[in-house]
Scaffold this motif. Structure first.
Motif, PDB file in Angstrom:
ATOM      1  N   GLY A   1       0.887  -1.215  -0.426  1.00 41.73           N
ATOM      2  CA  GLY A   1       0.393  -0.117   0.094  1.00 41.73           C
ATOM      3  C   GLY A   1       0.696   1.171  -0.108  1.00 41.73           C
ATOM      4  N   GLY A   2       1.915   0.918  -0.482  1.00 36.87           N
ATOM      5  CA  GLY A   2       3.041   2.662  -0.769  1.00 36.87           C
ATOM      6  C   GLY A   2       2.390   3.150  -1.626  1.00 36.87           C
ATOM      7  N   SER A   3       3.202   4.215  -1.842  1.00 39.64           N
ATOM      8  CA  SER A   3       3.180   5.171  -2.790  1.00 39.64           C
ATOM      9  C   SER A   3       4.598   5.041  -4.383  1.00 39.64           C
ATOM     10  CB  SER A   3       3.283   6.199  -3.262  1.00 39.64           C
ATOM     11  OG  SER A   3       3.031   7.194  -4.152  1.00 39.64           O
TER      12      SER A   3
ATOM     13  N   LEU B   1       1.367   3.740 -12.361  1.00 40.26           N
ATOM     14  CA  LEU B   1       0.386   4.151 -11.282  1.00 40.26           C
ATOM     15  C   LEU B   1      -0.572   3.756 -10.376  1.00 40.26           C
ATOM     16  CD1 LEU B   1      -0.608   7.010 -10.460  1.00 40.26           C
ATOM     17  CD2 LEU B   1      -1.836   7.633 -12.570  1.00 40.26           C
TER      18      LEU B   1
ATOM     19  N   LEU C   1      -0.607   1.025  -9.216  1.00 39.91           N
ATOM     20  CA  LEU C   1      -0.129  -0.047  -8.228  1.00 39.91           C
ATOM     21  C   LEU C   1      -0.682   1.597  -6.781  1.00 39.91           C
ATOM     22  CD1 LEU C   1       3.504  -1.324  -9.259  1.00 39.91           C
ATOM     23  CD2 LEU C   1       1.062  -2.602  -8.680  1.00 39.91           C
ATOM     24  N   SER C   2      -0.782   2.503  -7.372  1.00 37.55           N
ATOM     25  CA  SER C   2      -1.103   3.796  -6.024  1.00 37.55           C
ATOM     26  C   SER C   2      -2.353   4.158  -6.255  1.00 37.55           C
ATOM     27  CB  SER C   2       0.174   4.253  -6.451  1.00 37.55           C
ATOM     28  OG  SER C   2       1.424   4.042  -6.138  1.00 37.55           O
ATOM     29  N   ARG C   3      -3.246   3.570  -7.137  1.00 34.97           N
ATOM     30  CA  ARG C   3      -4.478   4.480  -7.364  1.00 34.97           C
ATOM     31  C   ARG C   3      -5.279   3.016  -8.258  1.00 34.97           C
ATOM     32  NH1 ARG C   3      -4.828   9.044  -5.054  1.00 34.97           N
ATOM     33  NH2 ARG C   3      -3.225  10.082  -5.063  1.00 34.97           N
ATOM     34  N   THR C   4      -6.490   3.691  -7.614  1.00 34.20           N
ATOM     35  CA  THR C   4      -7.915   2.252  -7.981  1.00 34.20           C
ATOM     36  C   THR C   4      -8.718   2.571  -9.109  1.00 34.20           C
ATOM     37  OG1 THR C   4      -9.335   3.482  -6.644  1.00 34.20           O
ATOM     38  CG2 THR C   4      -7.698   2.421  -5.693  1.00 34.20           C
TER      39      THR C   4
ATOM     40  N   ALA D   1     -11.196   3.315  -9.659  1.00 29.46           N
ATOM     41  CA  ALA D   1     -12.196   4.246  -9.513  1.00 29.46           C
ATOM     42  C   ALA D   1     -11.598   5.751  -9.488  1.00 29.46           C
ATOM     43  CB  ALA D   1     -12.974   4.144  -8.338  1.00 29.46           C
ATOM     44  N   GLU D   2     -10.140   5.814  -8.518  1.00 28.37           N
ATOM     45  CA  GLU D   2      -9.832   7.116  -8.930  1.00 28.37           C
ATOM     46  C   GLU D   2      -9.677   7.536  -9.697  1.00 28.37           C
ATOM     47  OE1 GLU D   2      -7.279   7.085  -4.354  1.00 28.37           O
ATOM     48  OE2 GLU D   2      -6.828   5.400  -5.224  1.00 28.37           O
TER      49      GLU D   2
ATOM     50  N   ALA E   1     -11.677   9.322 -11.594  1.00 24.50           N
ATOM     51  CA  ALA E   1     -12.027  10.372 -11.477  1.00 24.50           C
ATOM     52  C   ALA E   1     -11.080  11.427 -12.294  1.00 24.50           C
ATOM     53  CB  ALA E   1     -12.096  10.530  -9.952  1.00 24.50           C
ATOM     54  N   MET E   2      -9.700  11.453 -12.187  1.00 24.59           N
ATOM     55  CA  MET E   2      -9.070  11.939 -12.881  1.00 24.59           C
ATOM     56  C   MET E   2      -8.961  12.454 -13.925  1.00 24.59           C
ATOM     57  SD  MET E   2      -5.237  10.385 -10.897  1.00 24.59           S
ATOM     58  CE  MET E   2      -5.772  10.072  -8.910  1.00 24.59           C
TER      59      MET E   2
ATOM     60  N   LEU F   1      -1.364  10.706 -16.676  1.00 25.55           N
ATOM     61  CA  LEU F   1      -2.547   9.669 -16.681  1.00 25.55           C
ATOM     62  C   LEU F   1      -2.681   8.984 -17.589  1.00 25.55           C
ATOM     63  CD1 LEU F   1      -5.712  11.629 -15.909  1.00 25.55           C
ATOM     64  CD2 LEU F   1      -5.429   9.555 -14.310  1.00 25.55           C
TER      65      LEU F   1
ATOM     66  N   LEU G   1     -18.244   7.888  -4.593  1.00 25.29           N
ATOM     67  CA  LEU G   1     -18.653   9.700  -5.384  1.00 25.29           C
ATOM     68  C   LEU G   1     -19.974   9.073  -6.257  1.00 25.29           C
ATOM     69  CD1 LEU G   1     -15.567   9.502  -7.768  1.00 25.29           C
ATOM     70  CD2 LEU G   1     -16.255  10.830  -5.794  1.00 25.29           C
TER      71      LEU G   1
ATOM     72  N   ILE H   1     -15.978   3.578  -5.160  1.00 18.86           N
ATOM     73  CA  ILE H   1     -15.452   4.422  -3.935  1.00 18.86           C
ATOM     74  C   ILE H   1     -13.979   4.651  -4.215  1.00 18.86           C
ATOM     75  CG2 ILE H   1     -14.892   3.224  -1.651  1.00 18.86           C
ATOM     76  CD1 ILE H   1     -17.266   1.270  -1.975  1.00 18.86           C
ATOM     77  N   VAL H   2     -13.280   5.605  -3.620  1.00 22.79           N
ATOM     78  CA  VAL H   2     -12.086   6.374  -4.134  1.00 22.79           C
ATOM     79  C   VAL H   2     -11.372   6.689  -2.662  1.00 22.79           C
ATOM     80  CG1 VAL H   2     -12.991   7.861  -6.143  1.00 22.79           C
ATOM     81  CG2 VAL H   2     -12.595   8.454  -4.305  1.00 22.79           C
TER      82      VAL H   2
ATOM     83  N   ARG I   1      -4.819   5.581   3.100  1.00 22.37           N
ATOM     84  CA  ARG I   1      -2.967   5.355   2.553  1.00 22.37           C
ATOM     85  C   ARG I   1      -2.868   6.001   4.087  1.00 22.37           C
ATOM     86  NH1 ARG I   1      -1.341   2.563  -1.891  1.00 22.37           N
ATOM     87  NH2 ARG I   1      -3.500   2.248  -2.948  1.00 22.37           N
TER      88      ARG I   1
ATOM     89  N   MET J   1       0.496   7.718   4.134  1.00 28.93           N
ATOM     90  CA  MET J   1       2.338   8.616   3.492  1.00 28.93           C
ATOM     91  C   MET J   1       1.773   9.709   3.845  1.00 28.93           C
ATOM     92  SD  MET J   1       1.539   5.391   1.851  1.00 28.93           S
ATOM     93  CE  MET J   1       1.075   6.763   0.013  1.00 28.93           C
TER      94      MET J   1
ATOM     95  N   ASN K   1       2.662  11.522  -1.097  1.00 30.40           N
ATOM     96  CA  ASN K   1       2.354  10.329  -2.044  1.00 30.40           C
ATOM     97  C   ASN K   1       1.297  11.610  -3.778  1.00 30.40           C
ATOM     98  OD1 ASN K   1       0.443   8.510  -3.436  1.00 30.40           O
ATOM     99  ND2 ASN K   1      -0.881   8.578  -2.040  1.00 30.40           N
TER     100      ASN K   1
ATOM    101  N   TYR L   1      -3.856  13.710  -9.580  1.00 26.30           N
ATOM    102  CA  TYR L   1      -4.442  14.864  -9.043  1.00 26.30           C
ATOM    103  C   TYR L   1      -4.756  14.463  -7.627  1.00 26.30           C
ATOM    104  CZ  TYR L   1      -5.026  15.639 -13.961  1.00 26.30           C
ATOM    105  OH  TYR L   1      -4.754  15.735 -15.162  1.00 26.30           O
TER     106      TYR L   1
ATOM    107  N   LEU M   1      -7.028  14.355  -5.497  1.00 29.83           N
ATOM    108  CA  LEU M   1      -8.494  14.449  -4.836  1.00 29.83           C
ATOM    109  C   LEU M   1      -8.846  14.637  -3.600  1.00 29.83           C
ATOM    110  CD1 LEU M   1      -9.142  10.650  -6.907  1.00 29.83           C
ATOM    111  CD2 LEU M   1     -10.103  12.970  -7.424  1.00 29.83           C
TER     112      LEU M   1
ATOM    113  N   LEU N   1     -17.605  15.348 -11.781  1.00 32.37           N
ATOM    114  CA  LEU N   1     -18.251  14.145 -10.431  1.00 32.37           C
ATOM    115  C   LEU N   1     -19.380  14.202 -10.253  1.00 32.37           C
ATOM    116  CD1 LEU N   1     -14.420  15.103  -8.420  1.00 32.37           C
ATOM    117  CD2 LEU N   1     -14.811  13.102 -10.699  1.00 32.37           C
TER     118      LEU N   1
END
Lengths: 473, 473
Positions: A423-425, A440, A442-445, A447-448, A451-452, A471, B180, B185-186, B190, B192, B195, B199, B201, B459
């Motif tokens: 769960g690192g960045s 990327l 690996l650190s963002r889902t 859904a994230e 959204a981006m 992105l 959202l 789910i976003v 984490r 840290m 990070n 963007y 968020l 969004l």
């Protein structure tokens, strides 16, 4: 009757012609007018040449340039000091360059509000020096200070040496002015610390790596200048002692902790053996080395308190041995050990480097797992581990002479694999650019990322601002 | 063959039925099941009744609820502790309520990473107490601490008493989890500090007043617990002395400044004359009163340094007179003067209140202009001015007995007029909600409002999340 476009007048050339017509030849240069100019950043990622170079002199120039590029769907890459390490300012083909180099200077310093208004092409070091001359400190600091610009620091949300006490670039800013993709100007250069009026556009644009806006000016927050700096070099017996020392220092030192740099023994032994100008601050070997710094307002009382603290930690056994800097040159000698990566180019060419982060509780395990898994594949590799532990930021450098060319992706698979699992960045402070697009996720889902993408499409619907960066498609 | 919808089955009723079917009657209540429940916030803005009350027990419930509301285009108002002052949680008609009251609790405390993971319905005071019990401090603090929730603090980016040292709510958070509008789910919770992966968020959703997402959980950042608090009450001769004292204190006090509350004499005289339990800390009259506090790690050295500092300021004439708290009860007596607004309901009913901010350099002039212009219209009004000067945050309270009913908008025109002219913020810490929709444009440009609307549409394309709040039509 309209002329037919001639075959050589591509859409991009139309855009370039329109830019040159609107802004003039002193603002918009053609390739033959800037031959030999460095256009790539410091990432060593592949880089094409720009179709034109726009050097605006003010915000209205930027707005005009983006309005024209928007009309022509002309992609734009914004350039700061070209010191980025993630390939965020490289050219992928068919872009124009928008360099902020002529928008360079400090517009005003407000000593009462402790703020400075600057053009975003101003180099960081100029800002630091002006803050100092006005009796303040601008705390952001990184190796590239002489060349990197405030605009680049904002675009990447730069980190550096003093994050533990002062935060990252976003914490050094009261407001920005920026031009959106369609040429509209946002941000009022307001000097308030508190301003709860709608969405946080400022933080959205900071760290967006030129993909949402071109930041043109900023109101920076200035801090009280520390009057005393206390520095020590410590040897510690284990990782628990490292995290306990950090917490105790934060609780006990009257001026708090301004640096807490941790070095694993592999790093320490390597740089001391390769750089004869470095002196070992302590005799003997230790499991971990910590450079501890506290900066504050009260020289006499602070020195006493710092010494008392170190004595207590030695008595408790949290520190095995410590050297207290008794002069600026002592402190500089300690920092020289931590700053040895400035010599990497000479010492370990062909290295693979990482800028990852974890929760502070996980850093020790993460480092251990990375080293163990790397050793399984490359038993003789040089593996250097160190970082800003107070921020959870770990730097890992891996190298072996005469590696096959395809080794780098395999090394990356190991380190980013551990980062994702824990769960690192994958990018603590350097950003994503083009270099980390593949990791990327690996650190963002998903859904994230969705959204981006929705935000990108909302603010830059024609995808003209730094397309292909930050992105993944 | 499909059944025709019966006349009473409105689109909203379909949504309520679908919600009840999916989540059950223990999560979704109908109006007759929650009669008498308080549904409005503390803003005294008009408030309708919700069509249903959703009380999710976990993030998946929230995701299901929003997915269904999205399908039915059913507007949703999210409820925290209902202590907001801007009308951000009022019902405008035909919304369902989503209360996080059952998502209440601390999930974990990580002492090594100095963080706490909480459900967003947890009251602020519970978080403060748990941090304290774990040997840390959670610095956000405001009068409503017993009822307001972490989710509400996040949705409004709450400020309060300790912003000068610790920042606002956004500075107390390492990560969030949020749902959202479409139920996705976003946020990875984490831990840290650094990070830079895409963007921001987190900061976009914080302060968005329920219009972009429902925040369900958060990783909060804990701070070292101060071991000593030094407090003084100072009388000052003029406004320049006030801002100079602030800067000198920030430069000179080893533990920095944890509170710098300024009170104009009108406020001071009013509260001391009306509240007999308050004691005047100083003899004589002064042009300004400052409550100065410094909190740090080293009781003995800090007390000496604080006293030395005050002596120096008295000698220089920046302070005309000062009282040093020699006990906790002394400090409490000083704070009681600053906390007198808790008695406003009794002392000055029918008042018009403001929460505005300016650059620190402008606060003095802004206060003077507001008072002067208010006096021109209402020579005998009670005008109370005070604020968190270190943050540029000014509170202004205006009242006259037996005012005609339409006076409030006229008073607002004066104060918001000065705020707009001087580039201030119409909402320093309370947010926009419904109450400040009309004046938002004084602090945001049309281009900024357009960018915010584009983000909202990206969004929440069906405008189901807290419609009619934060952004004017």
């Amino acid at each position: 009757m309209h002329e037919q476009p001639s075959p050589e007048r591509s859409p991009s050339q139309c855009a370039v012609n329109a830019l040159r017509e609107a802004l003039g030849a002193d603002v918009v240069s053609l390739p033959h007018e800037f031959t030999g100019r460095k256009n790539s950043d410091s990432s060593r990622m592949p880089c094409e040449e720009p179709l034109a170079l726009i050097r605006p002199r003010n915000t209205e120039h930027v707005a005009t340039a983006l309005r024209i590029c928007h009309e022509h769907r002309q992609p734009v890459v914004t350039q700061g000091g070209l010191t980025g390490l993630a390939g965020g300012a490289t050219f992928l083909g068919a872009e124009v360059a928008l360099s902020l180099e002529l928008m360079n200077g400090i517009e005003s310093i407000d000593s009462v509000s402790a703020s400075m208004t600057v053009l975003s092409g101003t180099p960081l070091q100029i800002v630091q020096e002006a803050a100092d001359a006005a009796g303040f400190m601008f705390p952001l600091d990184l190796g590239a200070r002489g060349s990197c610009t405030i605009g680049g620091n904002l675009a990447t949300n730069a980190g550096g040496n003093r994050v533990i006490k002062y935060g990252m670039m976003r914490d050094q800013v009261l407001d920005i002015e920026a031009v959106l993709a369609d040429g509209s100007i946002v941000g009022g250069l307001r000097k308030m610390i508190k301003n709860n009026t709608g969405y946080d556009l400022r933080n959205l644009l900071i760290g967006s790596e030129g993909t949402l806006a071109v930041i043109t000016r900023a109101v920076l927050r200035l801090r009280p200048k520390p009057r005393a700096v206390s520095t020590a070099w410590c040897g510690l017996p284990n990782y628990d002692a490292v995290t306990t020392l950090l917490r105790r220092a934060q609780e006990s030192l009257p001026a708090g902790v301004s640096a807490f740099e941790v070095m694993w023994p592999g790093y320490y032994d390597f740089v001391l053996s390769r750089l004869p100008e470095l002196r070992a601050p302590l005799e003997g070997k230790h499991a971990f080395y910590v450079l501890l710094e506290s900066s504050g307002a009260d020289p006499a009382r602070q020195a006493d308190a710092f010494e008392d603290f170190l004595s207590g930690m030695l008595e408790e056994g949290l520190i095995s041995d410590a050297a207290l800097a008794s002069s600026e040159s002592d402190a500089a000698a300690f920092w020289a050990i931590r700053d040895a990566p400035g010599e990497y180019q000479r010492l370990i060419p062909g290295r693979v480097s990482f800028d990852v982060s974890f929760s502070i509780a996980d850093v020790g395990v993460a480092a251990h797992r990375c080293e163990q898994q790397l050793r399984e594949h490359w038993p003789n590799a040089t593996i250097l581990i160190y970082g800003h532990l107070g921020d959870g930021n770990l730097h890992i450098v891996v190298q072996e002479p005469d590696w096959p060319q395809d080794t780098a992706p395999k090394v990356q698979a190991v380190v980013y694999g551990v980062t994702g699992e824990m769960g690192g960045s994958v990018s603590a402070e350097h950003g994503i650019g083009t270099k980390k697009l593949k990791v990327l996720a690996l650190s963002r889902t998903p859904a994230e990322l969705a959204a981006m993408r929705a935000i990108k499409a909302a603010l830059d619907p024609l995808n003209i601002l730094n397309p292909g960066k930050l992105l993944p498609h």
